[in-house]
Scaffold this motif. Structure first.
Motif, PDB file in Angstrom:
ATOM      1  N   GLN A 161       0.964  -1.394   0.064  1.00 34.20           N
ATOM      2  CA  GLN A 161       0.069  -0.063   0.016  1.00 34.20           C
ATOM      3  C   GLN A 161       0.714   1.265   0.017  1.00 34.20           C
ATOM      4  OE1 GLN A 161      -3.273  -0.014  -0.390  1.00 34.20           O
ATOM      5  NE2 GLN A 161      -2.951   2.102  -0.835  1.00 34.20           N
ATOM      6  N   PRO A 162       1.989   1.348   0.681  1.00 34.70           N
ATOM      7  CA  PRO A 162       2.805   2.453   0.724  1.00 34.70           C
ATOM      8  C   PRO A 162       3.352   2.781  -0.689  1.00 34.70           C
ATOM      9  CG  PRO A 162       3.229   1.093   2.713  1.00 34.70           C
ATOM     10  CD  PRO A 162       2.540   0.360   1.891  1.00 34.70           C
ATOM     11  N   LEU A 163       3.445   1.642  -1.567  1.00 30.69           N
ATOM     12  CA  LEU A 163       4.158   1.557  -2.793  1.00 30.69           C
ATOM     13  C   LEU A 163       3.084   2.498  -3.689  1.00 30.69           C
ATOM     14  CD1 LEU A 163       6.340   1.126  -4.867  1.00 30.69           C
ATOM     15  CD2 LEU A 163       5.526  -1.177  -5.184  1.00 30.69           C
ATOM     16  N   ILE A 164       1.795   1.995  -3.616  1.00 33.95           N
ATOM     17  CA  ILE A 164       0.634   2.239  -4.322  1.00 33.95           C
ATOM     18  C   ILE A 164       0.496   3.850  -4.001  1.00 33.95           C
ATOM     19  CG2 ILE A 164      -1.685   2.336  -4.637  1.00 33.95           C
ATOM     20  CD1 ILE A 164      -1.662  -0.844  -3.876  1.00 33.95           C
ATOM     21  N   ASP A 165       0.652   4.296  -2.828  1.00 31.37           N
ATOM     22  CA  ASP A 165       0.428   5.811  -2.581  1.00 31.37           C
ATOM     23  C   ASP A 165       1.392   6.474  -2.890  1.00 31.37           C
ATOM     24  OD1 ASP A 165      -2.114   4.767  -1.295  1.00 31.37           O
ATOM     25  OD2 ASP A 165      -0.919   4.920   1.021  1.00 31.37           O
ATOM     26  N   GLU A 166       2.761   6.175  -2.903  1.00 27.45           N
ATOM     27  CA  GLU A 166       3.904   7.054  -3.322  1.00 27.45           C
ATOM     28  C   GLU A 166       3.787   7.111  -4.853  1.00 27.45           C
ATOM     29  OE1 GLU A 166       8.775   6.792  -3.276  1.00 27.45           O
ATOM     30  OE2 GLU A 166       7.500   4.888  -3.179  1.00 27.45           O
ATOM     31  N   LEU A 167       3.311   5.670  -5.570  1.00 25.14           N
ATOM     32  CA  LEU A 167       3.220   6.019  -7.101  1.00 25.14           C
ATOM     33  C   LEU A 167       2.160   6.984  -7.410  1.00 25.14           C
ATOM     34  CD1 LEU A 167       4.305   2.488  -8.260  1.00 25.14           C
ATOM     35  CD2 LEU A 167       5.778   4.467  -8.008  1.00 25.14           C
ATOM     36  N   THR A 168       1.048   6.825  -6.925  1.00 26.78           N
ATOM     37  CA  THR A 168      -0.289   7.454  -7.134  1.00 26.78           C
ATOM     38  C   THR A 168       0.064   9.138  -6.901  1.00 26.78           C
ATOM     39  OG1 THR A 168      -1.602   5.898  -6.610  1.00 26.78           O
ATOM     40  CG2 THR A 168      -2.707   8.206  -6.519  1.00 26.78           C
ATOM     41  N   GLY A 169       0.653   9.225  -5.700  1.00 26.17           N
ATOM     42  CA  GLY A 169       1.194  10.823  -5.714  1.00 26.17           C
ATOM     43  C   GLY A 169       2.128  11.329  -6.840  1.00 26.17           C
ATOM     44  N   PHE A 170       3.163  10.592  -7.275  1.00 28.24           N
ATOM     45  CA  PHE A 170       4.145  11.070  -8.301  1.00 28.24           C
ATOM     46  C   PHE A 170       3.153  11.645  -9.361  1.00 28.24           C
ATOM     47  CE2 PHE A 170       7.641   8.300  -6.526  1.00 28.24           C
ATOM     48  CZ  PHE A 170       7.756   9.447  -5.614  1.00 28.24           C
ATOM     49  N   VAL A 171       2.216  10.453  -9.851  1.00 32.99           N
ATOM     50  CA  VAL A 171       1.507  10.885 -11.105  1.00 32.99           C
ATOM     51  C   VAL A 171       0.540  11.929 -11.000  1.00 32.99           C
ATOM     52  CG1 VAL A 171      -0.210   9.736 -12.615  1.00 32.99           C
ATOM     53  CG2 VAL A 171       1.685   8.112 -11.819  1.00 32.99           C
ATOM     54  N   GLU A 172      -0.105  12.186  -9.833  1.00 31.03           N
ATOM     55  CA  GLU A 172      -0.960  13.150  -9.350  1.00 31.03           C
ATOM     56  C   GLU A 172      -0.319  14.744  -9.634  1.00 31.03           C
ATOM     57  OE1 GLU A 172      -2.639  12.106  -5.825  1.00 31.03           O
ATOM     58  OE2 GLU A 172      -4.171  11.007  -6.782  1.00 31.03           O
ATOM     59  N   HIS A 173       1.123  14.530  -9.263  1.00 32.03           N
ATOM     60  CA  HIS A 173       1.741  15.885  -9.335  1.00 32.03           C
ATOM     61  C   HIS A 173       2.497  15.991 -10.640  1.00 32.03           C
ATOM     62  CE1 HIS A 173       1.442  15.700  -5.055  1.00 32.03           C
ATOM     63  NE2 HIS A 173       1.694  17.045  -5.011  1.00 32.03           N
ATOM     64  N   GLY A 174       2.149  15.154 -11.710  1.00 34.84           N
ATOM     65  CA  GLY A 174       2.599  15.366 -13.296  1.00 34.84           C
ATOM     66  C   GLY A 174       3.776  14.635 -13.522  1.00 34.84           C
ATOM     67  N   ALA A 175       4.295  13.546 -12.986  1.00 37.65           N
ATOM     68  CA  ALA A 175       5.412  12.878 -13.240  1.00 37.65           C
ATOM     69  C   ALA A 175       4.955  11.932 -14.381  1.00 37.65           C
ATOM     70  CB  ALA A 175       5.864  11.760 -12.404  1.00 37.65           C
ATOM     71  N   PRO A 176       5.856  12.068 -15.670  1.00 39.87           N
ATOM     72  CA  PRO A 176       5.604  11.316 -16.868  1.00 39.87           C
ATOM     73  C   PRO A 176       5.924   9.877 -16.776  1.00 39.87           C
ATOM     74  CG  PRO A 176       7.483  12.872 -17.181  1.00 39.87           C
ATOM     75  CD  PRO A 176       6.855  13.129 -15.816  1.00 39.87           C
ATOM     76  N   ALA A 177       6.853   9.502 -15.823  1.00 40.18           N
ATOM     77  CA  ALA A 177       7.449   8.147 -15.619  1.00 40.18           C
ATOM     78  C   ALA A 177       7.956   7.953 -14.369  1.00 40.18           C
ATOM     79  CB  ALA A 177       8.392   7.925 -16.834  1.00 40.18           C
ATOM     80  N   VAL A 178       7.917   6.596 -14.021  1.00 32.51           N
ATOM     81  CA  VAL A 178       8.350   6.385 -12.556  1.00 32.51           C
ATOM     82  C   VAL A 178       9.217   5.375 -12.591  1.00 32.51           C
ATOM     83  CG1 VAL A 178       7.716   5.746 -10.135  1.00 32.51           C
ATOM     84  CG2 VAL A 178       6.363   7.537 -11.496  1.00 32.51           C
ATOM     85  N   LYS A 179      10.322   5.212 -11.832  1.00 31.01           N
ATOM     86  CA  LYS A 179      11.207   4.170 -11.652  1.00 31.01           C
ATOM     87  C   LYS A 179      11.150   3.461 -10.130  1.00 31.01           C
ATOM     88  CE  LYS A 179      15.837   4.350 -10.947  1.00 31.01           C
ATOM     89  NZ  LYS A 179      17.238   4.635 -11.342  1.00 31.01           N
ATOM     90  N   ILE A 180      10.817   2.378  -9.961  1.00 26.33           N
ATOM     91  CA  ILE A 180      10.792   1.798  -8.793  1.00 26.33           C
ATOM     92  C   ILE A 180      12.139   0.762  -8.473  1.00 26.33           C
ATOM     93  CG2 ILE A 180       8.506   2.001  -8.566  1.00 26.33           C
ATOM     94  CD1 ILE A 180       8.652  -1.310  -8.991  1.00 26.33           C
ATOM     95  N   LYS A 181      12.319   0.543  -7.186  1.00 27.07           N
ATOM     96  CA  LYS A 181      13.589  -0.319  -6.788  1.00 27.07           C
ATOM     97  C   LYS A 181      13.122  -1.846  -6.937  1.00 27.07           C
ATOM     98  CE  LYS A 181      15.649   3.516  -6.088  1.00 27.07           C
ATOM     99  NZ  LYS A 181      16.532   4.128  -7.071  1.00 27.07           N
ATOM    100  N   ILE A 182      13.970  -2.747  -7.315  1.00 31.63           N
ATOM    101  CA  ILE A 182      13.533  -4.119  -7.429  1.00 31.63           C
ATOM    102  C   ILE A 182      15.180  -4.881  -7.097  1.00 31.63           C
ATOM    103  CG2 ILE A 182      11.855  -4.027  -9.398  1.00 31.63           C
ATOM    104  CD1 ILE A 182      13.766  -4.940 -11.462  1.00 31.63           C
ATOM    105  N   GLY A 183      14.862  -6.109  -6.727  1.00 33.52           N
ATOM    106  CA  GLY A 183      16.101  -6.924  -6.699  1.00 33.52           C
ATOM    107  C   GLY A 183      16.581  -7.190  -5.137  1.00 33.52           C
ATOM    108  N   ARG A 184      15.661  -6.795  -4.272  1.00 34.98           N
ATOM    109  CA  ARG A 184      15.853  -7.367  -2.804  1.00 34.98           C
ATOM    110  C   ARG A 184      14.951  -8.416  -2.551  1.00 34.98           C
ATOM    111  NH1 ARG A 184      18.279  -4.179   0.770  1.00 34.98           N
ATOM    112  NH2 ARG A 184      18.059  -4.730   3.072  1.00 34.98           N
ATOM    113  N   LEU A 185      13.809  -8.785  -3.003  1.00 36.24           N
ATOM    114  CA  LEU A 185      12.995  -9.890  -2.648  1.00 36.24           C
ATOM    115  C   LEU A 185      13.272 -10.945  -3.417  1.00 36.24           C
ATOM    116  CD1 LEU A 185       9.770  -7.540  -1.796  1.00 36.24           C
ATOM    117  CD2 LEU A 185      11.759  -8.200  -0.276  1.00 36.24           C
ATOM    118  N   GLY A 186      12.636 -12.000  -3.348  1.00 36.71           N
ATOM    119  CA  GLY A 186      12.567 -13.225  -4.164  1.00 36.71           C
ATOM    120  C   GLY A 186      11.704 -12.844  -5.532  1.00 36.71           C
ATOM    121  N   HIS A 187      11.923 -13.446  -6.624  1.00 34.99           N
ATOM    122  CA  HIS A 187      11.421 -13.009  -8.003  1.00 34.99           C
ATOM    123  C   HIS A 187       9.871 -13.089  -7.899  1.00 34.99           C
ATOM    124  CE1 HIS A 187      10.993 -17.484  -8.444  1.00 34.99           C
ATOM    125  NE2 HIS A 187      10.135 -17.113  -9.370  1.00 34.99           N
ATOM    126  N   ARG A 188       9.125 -13.968  -7.157  1.00 36.26           N
ATOM    127  CA  ARG A 188       7.653 -13.992  -7.109  1.00 36.26           C
ATOM    128  C   ARG A 188       7.418 -12.497  -6.428  1.00 36.26           C
ATOM    129  NH1 ARG A 188       5.445 -18.817  -8.396  1.00 36.26           N
ATOM    130  NH2 ARG A 188       7.011 -20.561  -8.481  1.00 36.26           N
TER     131      ARG A 188
END
Length: 202
Positions: A161-188
């Motif tokens: 949910q924090p990820l969803i809220d963060e990304l939603t906020g970026f888009v609402e403020h006009g961000a045309p693209a977003v990069k998130i972090k990956i690689g810390r968890l298992g592939h699933r």
């Protein structure tokens, strides 16, 4: 001619001093990317002053380990010896020691210190001649594409949910693209994060 400096202006415009500051902020919550965990953000500020009062400012926001800002300050202090008393428009001469990998290395704090100094120098040049830095470098376009980097892992990576809220906020403020972090968890779990991100922002 725009930017033309009269003979004798060199001594007036010579770089006189550098002033470095580091400001650390934290909301108390640790965040992680695929490899490292951070507990605070450090804003680095470098001012370069000329003898006639012109000021160039370089800013950088980084995440540092404890004590790194003191190492950074020592690097900037060392680099100041290469620019103090010099004409700020001697671009190649000023950059040469900063770009030498045998001198500062090709990454890490050394490269960050060189980049911060370079930013301040270009800001100074633009202010002296009254032009945006883009004009000094030569413009190709009047707009730049950008993206927002976010999507760090919090204390509970399984709670998306924090990820969803963060990304939603970026888009609402006009961000045309977003990069998130990956690689810390298992592939699933990582595939689930990516799917949630795509469902949230498209």
């Amino acid at each position: 001619m725009v930017g033309h400096r009269k003979p004798g202006r060199l001594a007036v415009d010579a770089i006189e001093s550098l002033h470095f500051s580091a400001y650390e902020s934290s909301d108390g919550a640790a965040i992680s990317n695929g490899a490292l965990t951070y507990t605070s953000t450090t804003v680095l500020a470098l001012e370069i002053r000329t003898r006639d009062g012109a000021v160039g400012l370089g800013l950088s926001g980084v995440r540092m380990a404890a004590g790194d800002h003191r190492v950074f300050a020592a690097l900037v202090d060392h680099l100041s010896g290469h620019v103090t008393g010099r004409d700020p428009f001697d671009t190649g001469t000023l950059w040469r020691p900063l770009a030498n990998p045998k001198f500062l290395g090709s990454g890490g704090l050394g490269l960050r210190a060189a980049a911060l100094l370079d930013l301040a120098l270009w800001d100074l040049r633009g202010k002296i001649v009254g032009l945006p830095v883009g004009k000094l470098l030569g413009t190709w376009r009047d707009r730049l594409p950008y993206y927002v980097a976010g999507g760090y892992y919090g204390s509970r990576p399984d709670d998306l949910q924090p990820l969803i809220d963060e990304l939603t906020g970026f888009v609402e403020h006009g961000a045309p693209a977003v990069k998130i972090k990956i690689g810390r968890l298992g592939h699933r779990d990582e595939l689930r994060r990516i799917a949630v991100a795509r469902d949230t922002i498209g």
